[in-house]
Design an enzyme around this catalytic site. Structure first.
Site, mmCIF file in Angstrom:
data_model
loop_
_atom_site.group_PDB
_atom_site.id
_atom_site.type_symbol
_atom_site.label_atom_id
_atom_site.label_comp_id
_atom_site.label_asym_id
_atom_site.label_seq_id
_atom_site.Cartn_x
_atom_site.Cartn_y
_atom_site.Cartn_z
ATOM 1 N N HIS A 120 30.501 39.197 39.519
ATOM 2 C CA HIS A 120 30.050 40.432 38.880
ATOM 3 C C HIS A 120 31.068 40.844 37.815
ATOM 4 O O HIS A 120 32.160 40.272 37.737
ATOM 5 C CB HIS A 120 29.869 41.555 39.914
HETATM 6 P P1 TYD Z 1 31.879 43.434 46.108
HETATM 7 O O1 TYD Z 1 32.650 44.245 45.130
HETATM 8 O O2 TYD Z 1 30.617 42.766 45.628
HETATM 9 O O3 TYD Z 1 32.838 42.345 46.780
HETATM 10 P P2 TYD Z 1 33.412 40.947 46.235
HETATM 11 O O4 TYD Z 1 33.550 41.056 44.763
HETATM 12 O O5 TYD Z 1 34.721 40.782 46.943
HETATM 13 O O6 TYD Z 1 32.476 39.864 46.634
HETATM 14 O O7 TYD Z 1 31.576 44.342 47.378
HETATM 15 C C1 TYD Z 1 30.997 43.806 48.558
HETATM 16 C C2 TYD Z 1 30.270 44.929 49.269
HETATM 17 O O8 TYD Z 1 31.201 45.925 49.663
HETATM 18 C C3 TYD Z 1 29.223 45.615 48.409
HETATM 19 O O9 TYD Z 1 28.111 45.942 49.248
HETATM 20 C C4 TYD Z 1 29.901 46.903 47.951
HETATM 21 C C5 TYD Z 1 30.847 47.195 49.096
HETATM 22 N N1 TYD Z 1 32.087 47.873 48.670
HETATM 23 C C6 TYD Z 1 32.319 49.168 49.070
HETATM 24 O O10 TYD Z 1 31.505 49.792 49.761
HETATM 25 N N2 TYD Z 1 33.491 49.766 48.698
HETATM 26 C C7 TYD Z 1 34.425 49.118 47.948
HETATM 27 O O11 TYD Z 1 35.492 49.702 47.619
HETATM 28 C C8 TYD Z 1 34.154 47.770 47.528
HETATM 29 C C9 TYD Z 1 35.141 46.992 46.698
HETATM 30 C C10 TYD Z 1 32.982 47.185 47.923
#
Ligand code: TYD
Length: 140
Positions: free
Chosen positions: A54
């Site tokens: 992303h």
């Molecule tokens: P995401 O940012 O997509 O994680 P990564 O880049 O490590 O794969 O986040 C994963 C999930 O966690 C998504 O449903 C959003 C949630 N999330 C939160 O609720 N709070 C946060 O601070 C973060 C970073 C993610």
């Protein structure tokens, strides 16, 4: 074309070493040029897994490999760069407007992330083609 890829940089974290181990620290203003709004960490990642996939519209982050190692791959819509994080006193500053994936996690790795914004799904772009279009339309 200049992009936020040129603002990505490693930050050497100050480290107090003694016979009983290390103590490393960062301070807002000196080491971080944004106000800290959130801290989160990633752990227990399967070594075959990738995370990220992303871009953020406004969020700046600093990634710290507290333990183990992993790679951060960044893409500005045209150019890509990869950075290996494998030292707990060497953090990576990642500005917004970059597509990122994290992969090549060593078993047991812990990635601490210091963020400039609270969590908001509105700040995410989760489709690569949408990011490339958005990036092409952004004023440079
Ligand atoms: P995401 O940012 O997509 O994680 P990564 O880049 O490590 O794969 O986040 C994963 C999930 O966690 C998504 O449903 C959003 C949630 N999330 C939160 O609720 N709070 C946060 O601070 C973060 C970073 C993610």
């Amino acid at each position: 074309m200049s992009s936020n890829l040129s603002f990505v940089k490693f930050i050497e974290i100050r480290n107090i070493q003694s016979s009983s181990g290390h103590l490393a620290f960062l301070e807002q203003g000196t080491d971080l040029d944004f106000e800290i709004k959130r801290i989160y960490y990633i752990f227990g990642v399967n070594t075959a897994s990738a995370r990220g996939g992303h871009a953020h519209k406004a969020l700046a982050q600093v990634f710290i490999p507290i333990s183990g190692s992993f790679r951060i791959n960044l893409f500005d819509g045209v150019e890509s760069k990869s950075f290996v994080l494998d030292c707990p006193t060497k953090a990576l500053y990642v500005p917004p407007k970059l597509w990122r994936t994290l992969d090549t996690f060593e078993a047991g790795s812990v990635c601490l992330v210091i963020a400039s914004e609270c969590y908001s799904e509105e700040d995410y772009i989760r489709e690569l083609d949408q990011f490339v279009l958005w990036q092409a339309g952004e004023p440079k």
